[in-house]
Scaffold this active site. Structure first.
Site, PDB file in Angstrom:
ATOM      1  N   GLY A  11       0.839  -1.193   0.000  1.00 24.18           N
ATOM      2  CA  GLY A  11       0.000   0.000   0.000  1.00 24.18           C
ATOM      3  C   GLY A  11       0.871   1.239   0.000  1.00 24.18           C
ATOM      4  O   GLY A  11       2.009   1.224  -0.471  1.00 24.18           O
ATOM      5  N   CYS A  12       0.349   2.291   0.555  1.00 23.25           N
ATOM      6  CA  CYS A  12       1.075   3.557   0.604  1.00 23.25           C
ATOM      7  C   CYS A  12       2.412   3.371   1.317  1.00 23.25           C
ATOM      8  O   CYS A  12       2.467   2.867   2.434  1.00 23.25           O
ATOM      9  CB  CYS A  12       0.230   4.595   1.332  1.00 23.25           C
ATOM     10  SG  CYS A  12       1.066   6.169   1.546  1.00 23.25           S
ATOM     11  N   PHE A  13       3.486   3.792   0.673  1.00 26.62           N
ATOM     12  CA  PHE A  13       4.804   3.589   1.283  1.00 26.62           C
ATOM     13  C   PHE A  13       4.989   4.376   2.568  1.00 26.62           C
ATOM     14  O   PHE A  13       5.809   4.015   3.402  1.00 26.62           O
ATOM     15  CB  PHE A  13       5.951   3.829   0.308  1.00 26.62           C
ATOM     16  CG  PHE A  13       5.884   5.045  -0.572  1.00 26.62           C
ATOM     17  CD1 PHE A  13       5.466   6.283  -0.120  1.00 26.62           C
ATOM     18  CD2 PHE A  13       6.278   4.942  -1.894  1.00 26.62           C
ATOM     19  CE1 PHE A  13       5.435   7.394  -0.948  1.00 26.62           C
ATOM     20  CE2 PHE A  13       6.261   6.044  -2.741  1.00 26.62           C
ATOM     21  CZ  PHE A  13       5.831   7.274  -2.260  1.00 26.62           C
ATOM     22  N   ASP A  90      -6.099   2.774   0.127  1.00 30.75           N
ATOM     23  CA  ASP A  90      -5.286   2.976  -1.075  1.00 30.75           C
ATOM     24  C   ASP A  90      -5.590   1.865  -2.077  1.00 30.75           C
ATOM     25  O   ASP A  90      -5.276   0.705  -1.835  1.00 30.75           O
ATOM     26  CB  ASP A  90      -3.800   2.979  -0.714  1.00 30.75           C
ATOM     27  CG  ASP A  90      -3.461   4.074   0.273  1.00 30.75           C
ATOM     28  OD1 ASP A  90      -3.893   5.214   0.051  1.00 30.75           O
ATOM     29  OD2 ASP A  90      -2.778   3.787   1.268  1.00 30.75           O
TER      30      ASP A  90
END
Length: 172
Positions: A11-13, A90
């Site tokens: 997902g979102c880093f 996300d």
């Protein structure tokens, strides 16, 4: 000191950096992009699905202090491994969960760990996280690096759904 590299997408880093960065033996955690077909992609290109890249973190670690196996085990607790189409709020292929492996040993560890997680019964749905050969890793723009430190309020808000799920799922 023997260093090794691990690359994980979950997902979102932004939400993947802190849990790894806080472990002993971690030398660096860099937010970036991998798996695509454009050189030096930008965040704007990746989020518009123009490059085929996935947001990921590159972890450089001292393997005499922390093992790849322990990083994989931590990775599972940071993601929903049953969701192949993104993570939490996300959505899309740029947020898909992937363990990128650099060699046969990493691949063996990742596959065995995935099989153990599936057999554990912790999830009702199949474990769909991909295990893929690593490709070129491109560091993200500077404003993405260490986001949780630079923007604690935004980070807390953007990671709330993830944290709620993880707390519920892993406290079983």
């Amino acid at each position: 000191m023997a260093t090794e590299r691990a690359i994980f997408a979950g997902g979102c880093f932004w939400c993947m950096v802190q849990p790894f960065e806080e472990r002993e033996g971690i030398l660096s955690v860099i937010s970036g992009y991998t798996g695509g077909n454009v050189e030096n992609p930008t965040y704007e290109q990746v989020k518009k699905h123009l490059t085929g890249h996935t947001e990921a973190v590159e972890i450089i670690f001292d393997n005499s202090k922390i093992t790849y196996q322990s990083l994989v085990e931590l990775y599972w607790t940071l993601t929903d491994p049953t969701d192949a189409f993104g993570q939490f709020e996300d959505r899309g292929d740029n947020y898909r969960p992937v363990i990128f492996v650099e060699n046969e040993e990493q691949e063996k560890i990742a596959k065995e760990s995935k099989a153990q997680l599936q057999a554990s019964g912790n999830f009702d749905s199949p474990i769909v996280t991909s295990i893929e050969t690593v490709q070129k890793f491109w560091p993200a723009e500077d404003y993405h690096q260490g986001f949780y430190k630079k923007n604690p309020e935004d980070y807390a808000q953007s990671s709330k759904i993830r944290h709620d799920f993880l707390e519920k799922q892993w406290k079983k």
